[in-house]
Design a protein around this motif. Structure first.
Motif, short mmCIF file in Angstrom:
data_model
loop_
_atom_site.label_atom_id
_atom_site.label_comp_id
_atom_site.label_asym_id
_atom_site.label_seq_id
_atom_site.Cartn_x
_atom_site.Cartn_y
_atom_site.Cartn_z
N LEU A 190 21.07 74.21 54.44
CA LEU A 190 22.12 75.05 53.88
C LEU A 190 23.41 74.24 53.91
CD1 LEU A 190 23.00 77.86 52.83
CD2 LEU A 190 23.52 78.43 55.20
N ILE A 191 23.97 73.98 52.75
CA ILE A 191 25.19 73.21 52.62
C ILE A 191 26.34 74.17 52.31
CG2 ILE A 191 26.35 71.33 51.39
CD1 ILE A 191 23.81 70.43 52.84
N SER A 192 27.42 74.04 53.05
CA SER A 192 28.60 74.86 52.84
C SER A 192 29.72 73.97 52.34
CB SER A 192 29.00 75.54 54.13
OG SER A 192 30.17 76.28 53.97
N SER A 193 30.36 74.39 51.25
CA SER A 193 31.48 73.60 50.71
C SER A 193 32.69 74.50 50.58
CB SER A 193 31.11 73.00 49.35
OG SER A 193 30.95 74.01 48.40
N GLY A 194 33.84 73.88 50.64
CA GLY A 194 35.10 74.60 50.50
C GLY A 194 35.41 74.88 49.05
N ALA A 195 36.49 75.61 48.83
CA ALA A 195 36.90 75.94 47.47
C ALA A 195 37.25 74.69 46.67
CB ALA A 195 38.09 76.89 47.50
N ASP A 196 37.63 73.63 47.37
CA ASP A 196 37.97 72.38 46.70
C ASP A 196 36.74 71.50 46.42
OD1 ASP A 196 37.35 71.71 49.29
OD2 ASP A 196 39.18 70.57 49.67
N GLY A 197 35.56 71.95 46.83
CA GLY A 197 34.33 71.20 46.57
C GLY A 197 33.93 70.26 47.70
N GLN A 198 34.76 70.12 48.70
CA GLN A 198 34.45 69.25 49.84
C GLN A 198 33.41 69.91 50.74
OE1 GLN A 198 35.62 66.15 50.61
NE2 GLN A 198 36.64 66.14 48.62
N MET A 199 32.43 69.14 51.18
CA MET A 199 31.39 69.67 52.06
C MET A 199 31.98 69.96 53.44
SD MET A 199 27.58 68.31 52.90
CE MET A 199 28.01 66.85 53.78
N ARG A 200 31.75 71.18 53.93
CA ARG A 200 32.24 71.57 55.25
C ARG A 200 31.16 71.42 56.31
NH1 ARG A 200 35.09 77.26 54.04
NH2 ARG A 200 33.01 77.63 53.27
N SER A 201 29.91 71.80 55.96
CA SER A 201 28.84 71.71 56.95
C SER A 201 27.49 71.64 56.27
CB SER A 201 28.88 72.91 57.90
OG SER A 201 28.54 74.08 57.20
N ALA A 202 26.53 71.12 57.02
CA ALA A 202 25.13 71.08 56.59
C ALA A 202 24.29 71.50 57.78
CB ALA A 202 24.75 69.69 56.12
N ALA A 203 23.45 72.51 57.57
CA ALA A 203 22.62 73.02 58.66
C ALA A 203 21.18 73.14 58.19
CB ALA A 203 23.13 74.38 59.12
N GLU A 204 20.27 72.63 59.00
CA GLU A 204 18.86 72.71 58.63
C GLU A 204 18.32 74.10 58.94
OE1 GLU A 204 14.63 70.39 59.32
OE2 GLU A 204 16.35 69.86 60.55
N LEU A 205 17.55 74.64 58.01
CA LEU A 205 16.84 75.89 58.26
C LEU A 205 15.55 75.51 58.97
CD1 LEU A 205 17.25 77.75 54.86
CD2 LEU A 205 18.59 78.01 56.92
N THR A 206 15.40 75.97 60.18
CA THR A 206 14.23 75.60 60.96
C THR A 206 13.17 76.68 60.89
OG1 THR A 206 15.29 76.48 62.93
CG2 THR A 206 15.52 74.14 62.55
N PRO A 207 11.90 76.29 60.87
CA PRO A 207 10.82 77.28 60.81
C PRO A 207 10.87 78.21 62.02
CG PRO A 207 9.98 75.06 60.43
CD PRO A 207 11.40 74.92 60.87
N GLY A 208 10.67 79.48 61.76
CA GLY A 208 10.65 80.48 62.82
C GLY A 208 12.00 80.99 63.26
N ARG A 209 13.08 80.46 62.68
CA ARG A 209 14.43 80.89 63.04
C ARG A 209 15.13 81.44 61.81
NH1 ARG A 209 17.04 78.16 67.83
NH2 ARG A 209 18.42 79.85 67.28
N THR A 210 15.93 82.46 62.02
CA THR A 210 16.68 83.09 60.93
C THR A 210 18.14 82.70 61.06
OG1 THR A 210 15.12 84.92 60.95
CG2 THR A 210 17.19 85.28 59.80
#
Length: 157
Positions: free
Chosen positions: A109-129
């Motif tokens: 899951l990649i999160s970017s700001g309103a300016d298009g800059q990437m803020r964070s990247a988080a892996e979706l792991t199996p078995g976790r929500t």
């Protein structure tokens, strides 16, 4: 001394006749997570995975049955090296909640700001929500980072 003249105290706990004062009953995060896990369990069979790739779509009935109440269950299947933006939330649902659960494959899951800059990247792991929060600024993208089809279920209120 009497409480008769103090309406706020006397009416506490009673339903109001005014529509703008009605109570909003949002589901808890635990209920959303439970619904997402149930939907993911129902989607464990690859025969129920969406055939149309790269688009959010309503989950099959077997997965939607696991979510009670006014929860919306959607699913996306992503080919290798592809991505999909999170569905934009409606203005009237700005107070809504959302969770993502990985059914199969590998995704971030990649999160970017309103300016298009990437803020964070988080892996979706199996078995976790993963609980997805947003302030209305920026965007979220799901990216398939594995070498097989990734399937993600989304439950929102």
């Amino acid at each position: 001394m009497s409480l008769d003249g103090i309406g706020d105290v006397v009416d506490a706990g009673r339903r109001s006749g005014y529509a703008h004062l009605r109570e909003l009953r949002l589901p808890t995060i635990g209920r959303l997570v439970s619904a997402a896990r149930g939907a993911a369990d129902a989607l464990a069979r690859p025969t129920l995975w969406p055939t149309r790739r790269g688009r959010w779509q309503p989950a099959p009935r077997a997965a939607r049955r696991r979510a009670t109440g006014r929860l919306r269950v959607t699913v996306v299947a992503l080919e290798t090296n592809s991505f999909v933006p999170e569905p934009s939330s409606r203005a009237e649902r700005s107070h809504g909640l959302e969770v993502l659960h990985l059914v199969g494959g590998r995704a971030h899951l990649i999160s970017s700001g309103a300016d298009g800059q990437m803020r964070s990247a988080a892996e979706l792991t199996p078995g976790r929500t993963r609980v997805v929060g947003g302030t209305g600024e920026g965007h979220h993208y799901l990216v398939n980072t594995g070498d097989e089809v990734a399937v993600v279920v989304r439950v929102s209120a």
